[in-house]
Design an enzyme around this catalytic site. Structure first.
Site, PDB file in Angstrom:
ATOM      1  N   HIS A   1       0.890  -1.142   0.087  1.00 27.92           N
ATOM      2  CA  HIS A   1       0.497  -0.482  -0.172  1.00 27.92           C
ATOM      3  C   HIS A   1       0.765   1.399   0.029  1.00 27.92           C
ATOM      4  O   HIS A   1       1.498   1.804   0.726  1.00 27.92           O
ATOM      5  CB  HIS A   1      -1.121  -0.079   0.980  1.00 27.92           C
ATOM      6  CG  HIS A   1      -1.987  -0.889   1.038  1.00 27.92           C
ATOM      7  ND1 HIS A   1      -3.082  -1.064   1.146  1.00 27.92           N
ATOM      8  CD2 HIS A   1      -1.629  -2.407   2.170  1.00 27.92           C
ATOM      9  CE1 HIS A   1      -3.887  -2.654   0.795  1.00 27.92           C
ATOM     10  NE2 HIS A   1      -2.864  -3.102   1.653  1.00 27.92           N
ATOM     11  N   LEU A   2       0.914   2.119  -1.040  1.00 29.56           N
ATOM     12  CA  LEU A   2       1.302   3.205  -1.215  1.00 29.56           C
ATOM     13  C   LEU A   2       0.976   4.576  -0.285  1.00 29.56           C
ATOM     14  O   LEU A   2       1.503   5.607  -0.671  1.00 29.56           O
ATOM     15  CB  LEU A   2       2.264   3.344  -2.733  1.00 29.56           C
ATOM     16  CG  LEU A   2       3.501   1.683  -3.129  1.00 29.56           C
ATOM     17  CD1 LEU A   2       4.008   1.957  -4.901  1.00 29.56           C
ATOM     18  CD2 LEU A   2       4.231   2.114  -2.143  1.00 29.56           C
ATOM     19  N   ARG A   3      -0.425   4.609  -0.451  1.00 32.09           N
ATOM     20  CA  ARG A   3      -1.676   5.720  -0.194  1.00 32.09           C
ATOM     21  C   ARG A   3      -1.390   6.558  -0.958  1.00 32.09           C
ATOM     22  O   ARG A   3      -1.377   8.089  -1.117  1.00 32.09           O
ATOM     23  CB  ARG A   3      -0.762   5.932   0.836  1.00 32.09           C
ATOM     24  CG  ARG A   3      -0.300   5.060   1.838  1.00 32.09           C
ATOM     25  CD  ARG A   3      -1.611   4.414   2.360  1.00 32.09           C
ATOM     26  NE  ARG A   3      -1.970   3.584   3.745  1.00 32.09           N
ATOM     27  CZ  ARG A   3      -2.523   2.519   3.812  1.00 32.09           C
ATOM     28  NH1 ARG A   3      -3.708   1.516   3.180  1.00 32.09           N
ATOM     29  NH2 ARG A   3      -2.933   1.489   4.978  1.00 32.09           N
TER      30      ARG A   3
ATOM     31  N   ASN B   1      -6.200  -5.731   8.677  1.00 32.75           N
ATOM     32  CA  ASN B   1      -6.610  -7.504   8.598  1.00 32.75           C
ATOM     33  C   ASN B   1      -6.193  -8.261   7.092  1.00 32.75           C
ATOM     34  O   ASN B   1      -5.317  -7.574   6.611  1.00 32.75           O
ATOM     35  CB  ASN B   1      -8.058  -6.110   7.677  1.00 32.75           C
ATOM     36  CG  ASN B   1      -9.880  -6.473   8.499  1.00 32.75           C
ATOM     37  OD1 ASN B   1      -9.331  -6.554   9.561  1.00 32.75           O
ATOM     38  ND2 ASN B   1      -9.837  -4.869   7.987  1.00 32.75           N
TER      39      ASN B   1
ATOM     40  N   ASP C   1       1.684  -7.036   2.962  1.00 28.23           N
ATOM     41  CA  ASP C   1       0.477  -6.293   2.823  1.00 28.23           C
ATOM     42  C   ASP C   1       0.888  -5.180   3.980  1.00 28.23           C
ATOM     43  O   ASP C   1       0.180  -4.438   4.720  1.00 28.23           O
ATOM     44  CB  ASP C   1      -0.736  -6.812   3.950  1.00 28.23           C
ATOM     45  CG  ASP C   1      -1.607  -6.227   4.083  1.00 28.23           C
ATOM     46  OD1 ASP C   1      -1.605  -5.285   3.628  1.00 28.23           O
ATOM     47  OD2 ASP C   1      -2.862  -6.872   4.401  1.00 28.23           O
TER      48      ASP C   1
HETATM   49  O1  DOR Z   1      -4.606  -4.675   7.705  1.00 35.08           O
HETATM   50  C1  DOR Z   1      -5.429  -3.629   6.571  1.00 35.08           C
HETATM   51  N1  DOR Z   1      -4.981  -2.787   5.877  1.00 35.08           N
HETATM   52  N2  DOR Z   1      -5.525  -4.959   5.332  1.00 35.08           N
HETATM   53  C2  DOR Z   1      -6.392  -3.898   4.494  1.00 35.08           C
HETATM   54  O2  DOR Z   1      -6.697  -5.214   3.778  1.00 35.08           O
HETATM   55  C3  DOR Z   1      -6.058  -2.919   3.736  1.00 35.08           C
HETATM   56  C4  DOR Z   1      -4.945  -2.485   4.563  1.00 35.08           C
HETATM   57  C5  DOR Z   1      -4.755  -0.753   4.369  1.00 35.08           C
HETATM   58  O3  DOR Z   1      -4.654  -0.248   3.480  1.00 35.08           O
HETATM   59  O4  DOR Z   1      -4.096  -0.027   5.467  1.00 35.08           O
END
Ligand code: DOR
Length: 427
Positions: free
Chosen positions: A62-64, A277, A304
């Site tokens: 996740h690069l935001r 998650n 993740d």
């Molecule tokens: O813990 C999580 N964070 N699970 C995800 O599926 C999304 C991720 C996030 O984008 O922060």
């Protein structure tokens, strides 16, 4: 063609999909020029006592950017990736706006062009990841997107998922699924079980993941679509994937370091740094994820990497967002915690995920003459202490703060350019 000077990685042990051997590696013009004993070049990068391997590949980052640059940018995420030994990362689409169109795909790819690792992006399966309408996958695939996912959410609607699989099969792309049944998880903030009951925090049952794994295996059988299961976290999910692979279905799966190192008992601190998650599960689930990595049911370790600002992670457990940093600790956690033979461990972090991401023409290649020089040099013996404030990430939410780990990246080479030397970023 790289304009960087010729150099030699000297004194290391090469480990790649072809096996292990003691060898020096000469790099010039972006490619591996020679592999052998007693090689020399004007410039020497010390690899003594180290493993020289294909660069790592993360299929779940996740690069935001765009939208939440205060938590991470493409540049800071890629820098952390390079420090962690990665030469390629696959961005997840849960940005703002979501990566669900050619325009946003182009924006992320453009931001990645100057980054210290190759930045690829996934595309969303549905418009705005809302699970209602298929996204224009063909226009994204035309830009090179090879993996589609609504990550952060699973596609809830069975019929829509079937259509997505049929569409993906025609395009020759892979669908990746975040398996979570919203209706069963609604309002839950950790794994539903002994600890959620004790702590008084609403839980998410393991079955919420397992039902979607089961459905997608059924739909893979129906449509022939390649499906990649993201962050598998329960023993029964692992068992179902094992059976599906044995039945010859086009199914692959990844596990995260947190799901093979941490359990739901960590939530007893009420510290949201342990909120994620899918949630941290039981000891039996952790053991099953490890067994899945050992027997090859789970072929990839994915981070993740999910940066969140300190302000958001300081909220109460039930209000804080889920997610943990991962890029700079994944390799050391795997080396420290998993008793996997090195070629298996590195396969799970490099050449197997390179195939999942569809980048195996450039990444996870054998360390051999003429191959692209995307490499990492790992000191497997060095011990170090995790300090989130020393990381490249804009965020600090590592659940491993203060933990002592064994094994660290010494150098990372991207397309023939040393982007990390002796643990220091070069750009
Ligand atoms: O813990 C999580 N964070 N699970 C995800 O599926 C999304 C991720 C996030 O984008 O922060």
């Amino acid at each position: 063609m790289s304009d960087h000077p010729t150099f030699v990685l000297k004194g290391g042990r090469v480990v790649d999909a072809r096996g292990e051997r003691l060898a020096d590696v000469v790099v010039a013009d972006g490619v591996v020029r020679a592999v052998g004993v007693d090689l020399s070049a004007d410039r020497v990068l010390d690899a003594s006592g180290c493993i020289v391997a294909p660069g790592l590949v993360d299929v779940h980052t996740h690069l935001r950017e765009p939208g939440r640059e205060e938590a991470e940018t493409v540049e800071t995420g890629a820098r952390g990736a390079a420090l962690g030994g990665y030469t390629a990362i696959l961005a997840m689409p849960n940005t703002t706006p979501a990566i669900d169109s050619a325009a946003v795909v182009n924006q992320v790819l453009e931001l990645g062009r100057t980054a210290p690792c190759d930045v690829y992006t996934s595309g969303a399966i549905t418009v705005d990841r809302a699970g209602e309408q298929l996204a224009p996958m063909a226009e994204m695939a035309a830009l090179g997107v090879r993996v589609f996912t609504d990550d952060g959410a699973g596609v809830q609607d069975n019929r829509l998922m079937r259509r997505a699989m049929e569409y993906a099969t025609g395009l020759g792309v892979t669908l990746a699924q975040h398996c979570e049944d919203d209706a069963l998880c609604g309002g839950g903030h950790m794994h539903e079980g002994e600890w959620s009951a004790r702590l008084g925090i609403a839980g998410q049952p393991a079955e919420a993941e397992e039902l979607m794994v089961m459905r997608d295996i059924a739909l893979a059988r129906l449509t022939g679509c390649r499906i990649h299961f993201q962050h598998l976290s329960t023993a029964r999910s692992v068992a179902m994937v094992r059976d599906a692979v044995a039945a010859g279905l086009p199914v692959t799966a990844e596990a995260t370091p947190h799901h093979f190192t941490l359990t739901h008992a960590e939530c007893a601190s009420y510290d949201p740094v342990f909120k994620v998650n899918p949630p941290l599960r039981t000891e039996a689930d952790v053991a099953a994820v490890r067994a899945g990595l050992t027997d090859g049911t789970i072929t990839a370790i994915a981070t993740d990497h999910a940066p969140h600002t300190p302000e958001s992670k300081e909220l109460p457990f039930d209000q804080a967002p889920p997610g943990m940093l991962g890029l700079e600790t994944a390799l050391a956690l795997a080396l420290t915690e998993l008793a996997l033979p090195l070629p298996v461990l590195l396969g799970a972090m490099s050449w197997n995920p390179a195939k999942v991401a569809g980048v195996d023409d450039v990444h996870g290649r054998p360390v051999a003459e003429g191959e692209p020089a995307n490499l990492c040099v790992i000191d497997p013996e060095i011990t170090w202490t995790v300090r989130a404030d020393a990381m490249a990430s804009r965020s600090r939410n590592s659940p491993y703060e203060g933990r002592e780990l064994k094994g660290r990246v010494r150098h990372t080479i991207l397309a023939g350019e040393p982007v990390v030397i002796a643990g220091e970023p070069q750009r």
